[in-house]
Motif scaffolding. Structure first.
Motif, PDB file in Angstrom:
ATOM      1  N   GLY A   1      41.976 -33.067   8.876  1.00 14.35           N
ATOM      2  CA  GLY A   1      42.211 -32.515  10.188  1.00 14.35           C
ATOM      3  C   GLY A   1      43.591 -31.891  10.309  1.00 14.35           C
ATOM      4  O   GLY A   1      44.571 -32.406   9.762  1.00 14.35           O
ATOM      5  N   GLY A   2      43.661 -30.781  11.035  1.00 11.73           N
ATOM      6  CA  GLY A   2      44.923 -30.108  11.255  1.00 11.73           C
ATOM      7  C   GLY A   2      45.339 -29.172  10.147  1.00 11.73           C
ATOM      8  O   GLY A   2      46.417 -28.580  10.218  1.00 11.73           O
ATOM      9  N   GLN A   3      44.488 -28.991   9.142  1.00 10.40           N
ATOM     10  CA  GLN A   3      44.817 -28.069   8.056  1.00 10.40           C
ATOM     11  C   GLN A   3      44.407 -26.642   8.428  1.00 10.40           C
ATOM     12  O   GLN A   3      43.682 -26.408   9.398  1.00 10.40           O
ATOM     13  CB  GLN A   3      44.132 -28.505   6.753  1.00 10.40           C
ATOM     14  N   TYR A   4      44.884 -25.705   7.602  1.00  9.95           N
ATOM     15  CA  TYR A   4      44.675 -24.277   7.851  1.00  9.95           C
ATOM     16  C   TYR A   4      44.359 -23.622   6.516  1.00  9.95           C
ATOM     17  O   TYR A   4      45.121 -23.778   5.554  1.00  9.95           O
ATOM     18  CB  TYR A   4      45.942 -23.695   8.466  1.00  9.95           C
ATOM     19  N   TYR A   5      43.229 -22.912   6.450  1.00 11.33           N
ATOM     20  CA  TYR A   5      42.779 -22.313   5.197  1.00 11.33           C
ATOM     21  C   TYR A   5      42.729 -20.795   5.320  1.00 11.33           C
ATOM     22  O   TYR A   5      42.344 -20.241   6.352  1.00 11.33           O
ATOM     23  CB  TYR A   5      41.396 -22.856   4.808  1.00 11.33           C
ATOM     24  N   GLY A   6      43.114 -20.122   4.236  1.00  8.40           N
ATOM     25  CA  GLY A   6      43.077 -18.673   4.189  1.00  8.40           C
ATOM     26  C   GLY A   6      43.003 -18.201   2.752  1.00  8.40           C
ATOM     27  O   GLY A   6      43.046 -19.006   1.814  1.00  8.40           O
ATOM     28  N   PRO A   7      42.916 -16.900   2.531  1.00  6.83           N
ATOM     29  CA  PRO A   7      42.866 -16.371   1.169  1.00  6.83           C
ATOM     30  C   PRO A   7      44.132 -16.731   0.397  1.00  6.83           C
ATOM     31  O   PRO A   7      45.245 -16.684   0.940  1.00  6.83           O
ATOM     32  CB  PRO A   7      42.755 -14.859   1.383  1.00  6.83           C
ATOM     33  N   GLY A   8      43.949 -17.036  -0.880  1.00  6.37           N
ATOM     34  CA  GLY A   8      45.079 -17.472  -1.690  1.00  6.37           C
ATOM     35  C   GLY A   8      45.821 -16.359  -2.397  1.00  6.37           C
ATOM     36  O   GLY A   8      46.783 -16.617  -3.119  1.00  6.37           O
ATOM     37  N   GLY A   9      45.402 -15.115  -2.197  1.00 14.17           N
ATOM     38  CA  GLY A   9      46.073 -14.007  -2.853  1.00 14.17           C
ATOM     39  C   GLY A   9      47.390 -13.644  -2.192  1.00 14.17           C
ATOM     40  O   GLY A   9      47.827 -14.271  -1.223  1.00 14.17           O
TER      41      GLY A   9
ATOM     42  N   VAL B   1      46.771 -23.031   3.409  1.00 14.24           N
ATOM     43  CA  VAL B   1      47.904 -22.149   3.692  1.00 14.24           C
ATOM     44  C   VAL B   1      48.692 -22.732   4.860  1.00 14.24           C
ATOM     45  O   VAL B   1      48.320 -23.751   5.439  1.00 14.24           O
ATOM     46  CB  VAL B   1      47.447 -20.701   3.991  1.00 14.24           C
ATOM     47  N   GLU B   2      49.779 -22.054   5.200  1.00  7.82           N
ATOM     48  CA  GLU B   2      50.645 -22.539   6.273  1.00  7.82           C
ATOM     49  C   GLU B   2      50.730 -21.497   7.376  1.00  7.82           C
ATOM     50  O   GLU B   2      50.832 -20.297   7.112  1.00  7.82           O
ATOM     51  CB  GLU B   2      52.041 -22.828   5.715  1.00  7.82           C
ATOM     52  N   SER B   3      50.696 -21.957   8.601  1.00  4.64           N
ATOM     53  CA  SER B   3      50.835 -21.047   9.745  1.00  4.64           C
ATOM     54  C   SER B   3      52.301 -20.957  10.150  1.00  4.64           C
ATOM     55  O   SER B   3      53.164 -21.661   9.620  1.00  4.64           O
ATOM     56  CB  SER B   3      49.973 -21.532  10.915  1.00  4.64           C
ATOM     57  N   SER B   4      52.582 -20.108  11.113  1.00  8.07           N
ATOM     58  CA  SER B   4      53.960 -19.846  11.520  1.00  8.07           C
ATOM     59  C   SER B   4      54.618 -21.076  12.128  1.00  8.07           C
ATOM     60  O   SER B   4      53.945 -21.990  12.630  1.00  8.07           O
ATOM     61  CB  SER B   4      53.979 -18.714  12.544  1.00  8.07           C
TER      62      SER B   4
END
Length: 300
Positions: free
Chosen positions: A251-259, A270-273
Motif C-alpha cells: 500500500g502507498g506505492q507508485y508504479y510507472g515505466p522503468g525507462g 517509482v517515486e512521485s514528487s
C-alpha cells in the motif's frame, strides 16, 4: 517468463471482481482486457454505454458494462448503487478514467472539469464502494496518476475551480497531483484495517486518445512524433496492472515505466514528487473533497 514484469506475470484472477473506470478505450480497455483474460469478472464503468458494449464485445471473458459519468455526482451515486447491488464484494477498483488539457469547462456540479472528473469523481466513487472492498483479502484501490503531477502542479485551495484564470496544463497537474495525494491519504486510513490497500500508477507517455484535447497547434506534431515518443496502450497499462495484481505490491506505492524519465518501459516502483507527500495538504484535500462531494468514507 521474462524478468521484466509484463502481461505474463499477471496472476490468475479467477473469482475476483474488478471495476475499471474509463474502460472502453485506451489504457482502461487494455487493463480490463488483460484482467478478464486472466479470469476476473470485469465491469467496464463508462460514460458511453454503447461504446462500452462495443469494447466488451472485443474482450474474451466475463465482462459487464456499467454506466458511469464521473463528471456528475448523481451519476457516480447511481453507478455505485448499481454496483453495490450487483456485487457484494469487489476485489479491485481501478480509477483509470480521466480527461486531459480540456478547454475551460465545468462538471454537472460546477467543478472545473479536470479536477471534478479525475479527482472528485473517483474520490466519491471510491468512498461509496469502499465497504465492498474492506473485508476482501487482497483487495486494492488503484488510482492512475500521471507524470503531469509534476508540471505546474499544486493544489490551489483558494481557486480549486480555476475561476480567476485558467491553465489547461495547470488544471491537469492539480488533478493528477490530487490523485496521488488521495492515494497516500487513503492508504494511511486503510492501514489499520489490514486488508485493502491503495496504490497509484502512471502509464508514462502512451499513444491513446487522451491527447485529443491538447491545443490544436500541438496535435499535429504530437501525432507525427507519437510512434517515437510514446508506447502502445497495452504497455502503458502494465503499471496499473502490476499495481493491481503483483503480490509483492504494498500500500502507498507508485508504479510507472522503468525507462528513462519514466516515459516508456516495463513497470517498476517509482517515486512521485516531494509535493505529493505533503501530509498536511493531503489531509486538507481529503476534508475539502468530502465537503465538495458529500461523500464520507468508512475509514477515518
Amino acid at each position: 517468463m521474462s524478468g521484466k514484469w509484463n502481461e505474463q506475470h499477471i496472476p490468475d484472477q479467477r473469482g475476483r471482481v474488478a471495476v475499471v473506470t474509463g474502460a472502453n478505450t485506451g489504457l482502461g480497455f487494455e487493463t480490463a482486457r488483460m484482467l478478464a483474460e486472466r479470469g476476473a469478472r470485469v465491469i467496464l464503468a463508462v460514460r458511453d454505454v454503447e461504446k462500452g458494449k462495443q469494447a466488451a464485445a472485443r474482450i474474451t471473458g466475463d465482462v459487464a458494462v456499467q454506466a458511469l459519468d464521473l463528471a456528475s455526482l448523481d451519476s457516480v451515486r447511481s453507478a455505485a448503487a448499481d454496483l453495490r447491488t450487483a456485487h457484494p464484494r469487489i476485489d479491485l477498483l481501478i480509477n483509470n478514467a480521466g480527461v486531459m488539457y480540456t478547454p475551460k469547462q465545468t462538471t454537472a456540479d460546477g467543478f472545473e472539469l479536470q479536477f471534478g472528473t479525475n479527482h472528485l469523481g473517483h474520490f466519491a466513487l471510491t468512498g461509496l464502494l469502499l465497504d465492498r472492498l474492506l473485508d476482501v483479502p487482497g483487495s486494492r484501490v488503484v488510482t492512475v496518476s500521471s507524470a503531469g503531477h509534476r508540471i505546474r502542479a499544486a493544489i490551489h485551495f483558494d481557486d480549486l475551480n480555476w475561476e480567476r484564470s485558467y491553465s489547461r496544463m495547470g488544471a491537469y497537474g492539480q488533478a493528477k497531483l490530487a490523485n496521488l495525494m488521495f492515494t497516500y491519504e487513503l492508504q494511511r486510513r486503510l492501514a489499520p484495517h489490514g486488508t485493502t490497500v491503495a496504490v497509484a500508477a502512471h502509464p508514462g507517455v502512451s499513444n491513446t486518445e487522451l491527447i485529443r484535447n491538447s491545443p490544436a497547434v500541438l496535435r499535429a506534431p504530437v501525432a507525427r512524433l507519437a510512434p517515437l515518443l510514446t508506447q502502445k496502450a497495452a504497455m502503458g497499462a502494465l503499471p496499473t496492472l502490476r499495481a493491481a495484481t503483483d503480490p509483492a505490491v504494498r500500500g502507498g506505492q507508485y508504479y510507472g515505466p522503468g525507462g528513462r524519465l519514466e516515459v516508456r518501459g516495463y513497470p517498476e516502483l517509482v517515486e512521485s514528487s516531494a509535493a505529493s507527500h505533503d501530509r498536511d495538504v493531503q489531509q486538507r484535500l481529503w476534508t475539502v473533497s468530502e465537503e465538495l462531494t458529500g461523500v464520507t468514507f468508512p475509514v477515518r
